[in-house]
Enzyme design. Structure first.
Site, PDB file in Angstrom:
ATOM      1  N   SER A  91       0.992  -1.151   0.061  1.00 21.86           N
ATOM      2  CA  SER A  91      -0.032   0.018  -0.077  1.00 21.86           C
ATOM      3  C   SER A  91       1.009   1.058  -0.045  1.00 21.86           C
ATOM      4  CB  SER A  91      -0.851   0.116   1.178  1.00 21.86           C
ATOM      5  OG  SER A  91      -0.338  -0.040   2.508  1.00 21.86           O
ATOM      6  N   CYS A 121      -7.074  -6.052  -0.082  1.00 25.54           N
ATOM      7  CA  CYS A 121      -5.954  -6.049   0.754  1.00 25.54           C
ATOM      8  C   CYS A 121      -5.150  -4.575   0.721  1.00 25.54           C
ATOM      9  CB  CYS A 121      -4.893  -7.099   0.188  1.00 25.54           C
ATOM     10  SG  CYS A 121      -3.540  -7.401   1.656  1.00 25.54           S
ATOM     11  N   ARG A 148      -3.080  -1.972   9.194  1.00 26.21           N
ATOM     12  CA  ARG A 148      -2.293  -2.677   8.106  1.00 26.21           C
ATOM     13  C   ARG A 148      -1.493  -3.639   8.785  1.00 26.21           C
ATOM     14  NH1 ARG A 148       3.141  -0.210   6.871  1.00 26.21           N
ATOM     15  NH2 ARG A 148       2.457  -0.743   4.961  1.00 26.21           N
ATOM     16  N   HIS A 211      -7.422 -11.826  -0.285  1.00 27.46           N
ATOM     17  CA  HIS A 211      -6.999 -11.839  -2.006  1.00 27.46           C
ATOM     18  C   HIS A 211      -8.209 -12.766  -2.610  1.00 27.46           C
ATOM     19  CE1 HIS A 211      -3.200  -9.843  -2.044  1.00 27.46           C
ATOM     20  NE2 HIS A 211      -2.927 -10.151  -0.943  1.00 27.46           N
ATOM     21  N   GLU A 213      -8.563 -13.151  -5.530  1.00 24.47           N
ATOM     22  CA  GLU A 213      -8.057 -12.990  -6.958  1.00 24.47           C
ATOM     23  C   GLU A 213      -6.952 -14.406  -6.916  1.00 24.47           C
ATOM     24  OE1 GLU A 213      -4.784 -10.779  -5.303  1.00 24.47           O
ATOM     25  OE2 GLU A 213      -7.101 -10.967  -5.094  1.00 24.47           O
TER      26      GLU A 213
END
Length: 227
Positions: A91, A121, A148, A211, A213
């Site tokens: 990030s 995320c 985080r 995640h 994906e």
């Protein structure tokens, strides 16, 4: 690119191939769900953008990568931006690059104007109004406070199954993940793990701490395409 989850190594190319094969099975169902092809811009300055692109392409979306300011500007001018994906990654790196590349303000304006966004995320951190253990904040479009690296570093990453509202039981891959420490007004909590908020939605902003994906389960991406 390699991603480590609980002592397993996932190679990006292999993930994309497996995801495409699994997504192909959903194409007939998605033809009934999507009345027209949706154009999705995927932020590609850093992180797991290739995996998101493979999954969305498999679902029949028309995707393109946003690497620099002109990619974003041209898509807006051409009316070709109907959704945005902010992928997982680092990030702090992504936030710095967005500022350095001059994309922060336009992305913020588009999201606040109602462009659907899926943020996973690191993407969740980019959208959060506040980061509880960091002085930095980025787009600040989502009224939440996030923590985080909430579960520790890479070796503390894990996989678990949990219920997601409107979707059902889902396998979640957490990699140096944040969680939502506090949700503000209008934020719908979609999923919790061990009492921590890991998926939420406000309006057309859909966020996950994990995640989606990295598996063949396309239901979160389907939900995003139909927001």
């Amino acid at each position: 690119m390699e991603i480590s989850v609980k002592n397993k190594i996932f190679h990006t190319q292999d993930l994309c191939l497996r995801t495409n094969l699994r997504c192909a099975k959903n194409s007939a169902r998605m033809e009934n769900i999507m009345s027209e092809k949706v154009s999705i811009g995927i932020l590609a300055v850093q992180g797991a953008f290739a995996e998101h692109q493979a999954m969305l392409d498999g679902l029949g979306a028309d995707t393109f990568l946003i690497r620099q300011k002109k990619d974003l500007e041209e898509s807006v001018q051409n009316g070709g931006l109907q959704g945005i994906v902010l992928p997982g990654g680092e990030s702090t790196v992504q936030g710095k690059l967005l500022r350095d590349l001059g994309m922060s303000d336009q992305l913020k304006e588009l999201i606040e104007a109602g462009t659907p966004v899926l943020a996973t995320c690191a993407g969740l951190i980019l959208l959060a109004e506040r980061v509880s253990n960091d002085d930095r904040a980025y787009l600040k479009t989502l009224p939440v406070s996030v923590k985080r690296n909430a579960y520790g570093r890479q070796l503390g990453s894990f996989v678990t199954d949990a219920e997601i509202a409107h979707i059902g039981t889902y396998r979640m891959n957490f990699i140096r993940a944040p969680y939502i420490a506090q949700a503000g007004e209008g934020v719908e909590i979609l999923a919790e793990v061990d009492g921590k908020i890991v998926a939420a939605r406000q309006g057309r902003q859909l966020v996950t701490a994990f995640h989606p994906e990295l598996d063949g389960d396309t239901r979160i991406h389907e939900y995003f395409l139909n927001m």
